[in-house]
Motif scaffolding. Structure first.
Motif, short mmCIF file in Angstrom:
data_model
loop_
_atom_site.label_atom_id
_atom_site.label_comp_id
_atom_site.label_asym_id
_atom_site.label_seq_id
_atom_site.Cartn_x
_atom_site.Cartn_y
_atom_site.Cartn_z
N SER A 68 42.70 44.02 72.74
CA SER A 68 43.83 43.51 71.97
C SER A 68 44.76 44.65 71.57
CB SER A 68 43.34 42.78 70.73
OG SER A 68 42.50 41.69 71.08
N GLY A 69 46.02 44.37 71.63
CA GLY A 69 47.01 45.35 71.20
C GLY A 69 47.38 46.38 72.24
N GLY A 114 46.80 41.36 75.12
CA GLY A 114 46.35 42.70 75.46
C GLY A 114 45.97 42.78 76.93
N VAL A 115 45.21 43.79 77.28
CA VAL A 115 44.77 44.01 78.65
C VAL A 115 43.39 43.41 78.85
CG1 VAL A 115 44.07 45.76 80.34
CG2 VAL A 115 46.16 46.06 79.03
N ALA A 116 43.26 42.58 79.89
CA ALA A 116 41.96 42.01 80.25
C ALA A 116 41.40 42.79 81.43
CB ALA A 116 42.11 40.54 80.62
N ILE A 117 40.14 43.26 81.30
CA ILE A 117 39.46 44.02 82.35
C ILE A 117 38.29 43.17 82.84
CG2 ILE A 117 38.28 46.16 82.98
CD1 ILE A 117 39.76 47.52 80.71
N GLN A 118 38.29 42.85 84.13
CA GLN A 118 37.31 41.94 84.71
C GLN A 118 36.62 42.60 85.89
OE1 GLN A 118 39.11 38.39 86.25
NE2 GLN A 118 37.18 37.25 86.38
N LYS A 139 46.38 57.20 77.89
CA LYS A 139 45.65 55.95 78.08
C LYS A 139 44.21 56.07 77.57
CE LYS A 139 48.33 54.51 82.17
NZ LYS A 139 48.96 53.31 81.60
N CYS A 140 43.64 57.26 77.66
CA CYS A 140 42.31 57.47 77.07
C CYS A 140 42.34 57.26 75.56
CB CYS A 140 41.81 58.88 77.40
SG CYS A 140 41.31 59.12 79.12
N MET A 141 43.42 57.67 74.93
CA MET A 141 43.57 57.47 73.49
C MET A 141 43.70 55.98 73.17
SD MET A 141 46.16 60.64 72.60
CE MET A 141 45.77 60.71 70.85
N LEU A 142 44.43 55.24 74.02
CA LEU A 142 44.54 53.79 73.82
C LEU A 142 43.18 53.12 73.96
CD1 LEU A 142 47.78 53.02 75.90
CD2 LEU A 142 47.54 52.97 73.40
N LEU A 143 42.40 53.55 74.93
CA LEU A 143 41.07 52.98 75.12
C LEU A 143 40.16 53.28 73.94
CD1 LEU A 143 39.10 51.51 77.01
CD2 LEU A 143 38.58 53.71 78.06
N GLU A 144 40.25 54.50 73.42
CA GLU A 144 39.42 54.86 72.26
C GLU A 144 39.83 54.06 71.03
OE1 GLU A 144 36.70 56.76 69.76
OE2 GLU A 144 36.82 56.51 71.95
N ASN A 145 41.12 53.85 70.84
CA ASN A 145 41.55 53.04 69.69
C ASN A 145 41.09 51.60 69.81
OD1 ASN A 145 42.77 55.10 68.32
ND2 ASN A 145 44.86 54.61 68.99
N ALA A 146 41.03 51.07 71.05
CA ALA A 146 40.65 49.68 71.24
C ALA A 146 39.15 49.47 71.10
CB ALA A 146 41.10 49.21 72.63
#
Length: 502
Positions: free
Chosen positions: A236-237, A197-201, A406-413
């Motif tokens: 993840s995802g 998935g996407v890692a945010i650091q 992308k906001c929807m992806l963030l909310e799902n994650a």
């Protein structure tokens, strides 16, 4: 091989972004009208040295030399700001409702909350203007502890994508301390697409001037300066970055876009210089000058010599003077008449060249009549600016849709995880104004022709109505249509039937 951006031991911004960001700063000064800082002829305007008299006592004056700065003479007629703001004005007027592509459900409610928190309508003008000046504007998604999700616009010089296209940094400088002793730090939010998935650091670096020294512990930095910095996350995802960018006039050699102000800075300087040159000439010769006989001048100067210790004549000294029959005392005003028509025509030509190069209609600059008898006539008058704005609109349409998705992806994650991810629907109105009667007729014809729904028709005729008011209006229209159908024989008669035979 390190495919992310290395900051330590380098100046900020790092290569290869340093030259690009330097040009962004140049175009920002051009847009803001700070032309004396970027144009050489603005700095080369000769400083005048004049001899003036300054009182040093009750009856004593001293001759001093005073320098008049060129900054007070250089005139800026900033048409470059017009080039950036006309598309922003047209898109700001055009952006309409943003909603989910469903009639009801959690997706509709979520997108409505994202639009409310993100305020795209209020911020579209600033985003488009900066997009035109810098050649790029970025966006990223945000989520707070209460569960609110929104997207925000990010300046182009803060958005630094990674070389392999699988990551990007949002980097900015923070300063703490007193005005003369500030500590500088580089903050970085790094996003990378990993296997799961996407890692945010979150990163922070100590700076000395423009040089990045060492990386610091982010928790200690947040504690010291009482900052609320998000924890590192791995979503993840999620297989795409939760940030992005909208470019302007990109090419294969300039994939991050180019400023809309390119190629017009030389014309802008020539416009300023021509007007400044005329202004300097008028300053020196345009004011009427009073000429007096030499005998009168000597009389007043000798009186001042006795009273103040110096031979000079002030304007105030000539308000009341003694009359000398031999020398006379009849002042004359000398005026200077210059023919400057060619200079004005030269400035007008330069402005038209600038508008042509930047694809801006002359009507936008007020050089030609900008009124039409109908919406179609007005469109043809403004066709250059509209075509340019339509291309920019298509990019912002895709960018806003991507940001909301992308906001929807963030909310799902991080939230409920039950949203069906899809692009929202964005309604764009006409960029140029029309008479209400003309606009209403067009919308009614679309509805009558079956190419537009009743809801869309009501919404476009009444863009300032609330959702409740629109729903009530739709119900009233449907009831009126049903009532008209019951009372109209054309609706109630059965179809004719051919039984054959006689």
């Amino acid at each position: 091989m390190n495919l992310t951006i290395v900051y330590t031991g380098r100046s900020f911004p790092p290569p290869p972004f340093d030259q690009e960001i330097s040009m962004m700063q140049y175009y920002r000064l051009l847009y803001d009208g700070e032309h004396a800082e970027i144009f050489p002829r603005a700095r080369s305007v000769a400083k005048e040295q004049r001899l003036v008299r300054r009182r040093v006592g009750v009856r004593s004056w001293r001759q001093v030399e005073k320098v008049f700065s060129a900054d007070n003479q250089y005139i800026v007629a900033n048409f470059s700001s017009l080039v950036a703001e006309v598309p922003a004005d047209l898109l700001n007027r055009s952006l309409g409702n943003i909603s989910a592509d469903v009639e009801e459900g959690p997706e509709l409610e979520f997108i409505s909350s994202v639009v409310t928190d993100s305020k795209p309508k209020e911020k579209i003008w600033a985003a488009v203007t900066q997009h035109q000046v810098d050649g790029l504007v970025a966006y990223r998604t945000r989520r707070d502890e209460s569960g609110g999700v929104w997207f925000e616009w990010v300046l182009a010089d803060k958005y630094l994508p990674h070389e392999d296209g699988r990551g990007a940094d949002i980097a900015w400088v923070e300063e703490w301390g007193e005005n003369d002793r500030k500590d500088r730090f580089l903050r970085v939010e790094r996003q990378r697409i990993e296997r799961d998935g996407v890692a945010i650091q979150q990163l922070v670096f100590k700076m000395e001037g423009d040089n990045v020294i060492d990386e610091l512990d982010i928790d200690e930095y947040a504690s010291k300066y009482k900052l609320d910095i998000p924890e590192d996350e791995e979503l993840s995802g999620v297989n795409e970055l939760l940030c992005g960018a909208i470019t302007n006039d990109e090419t294969l050699l300039h994939p991050r876009g180019r400023s809309a102000l390119r190629n017009i800075d030389g014309l802008q300087e020539e416009i300023n210089w021509t007007i400044t040159r005329d202004s300097i000439v008028f300053e020196k010769h345009g004011k009427p000058k009073l000429a007096i006989p030499k005998g009168l001048w000597d009389t007043v100067a000798n009186d001042n010599l006795k009273n103040y210790g110096g031979r000079f004549v002030r304007n105030a000294d000539l308000e009341v003077v003694s009359y000398n029959e031999n020398n006379g005392a009849v002042p004359m005003y000398i005026t200077w008449d210059a023919k400057i028509q060619q200079s004005f025509e030269h400035v007008t030509r330069l402005i038209k060249y600038m508008l042509a190069i930047s694809k801006t209609s002359p009507q936008a600059a007020g050089l030609e009549e900008g009124k039409g008898d109908s919406g179609v006539a007005l469109l043809y008058l403004w066709i250059q600016s509209v075509i340019k704005a339509e291309a920019i609109k298509d990019k912002f349409d895709a960018g806003i849709k991507d940001a909301v998705r992308k906001c929807m992806l963030l909310e799902n994650a991080l939230g409920s995880g039950s949203l069906k991810v899809a692009n929202p629907v964005i309604e764009w109105d006409d960029m140029l104004p029309k008479a209400d009667s003309e606009k209403d007729t067009e919308e009614i014809e679309k509805y009558a022709g079956g190419v537009q729904s009743l809801e869309a028709t009501v919404r476009r005729i009444h863009p300032d109505w609330s959702e409740k008011a629109i729903g009530e209006e739709i119900i009233k229209i449907q009831e009126d249509q049903a009532s008209a159908g019951r009372s109209n024989p054309q609706y109630t008669q059965p179809p004719r039937v051919d039984l054959g035979g006689s």
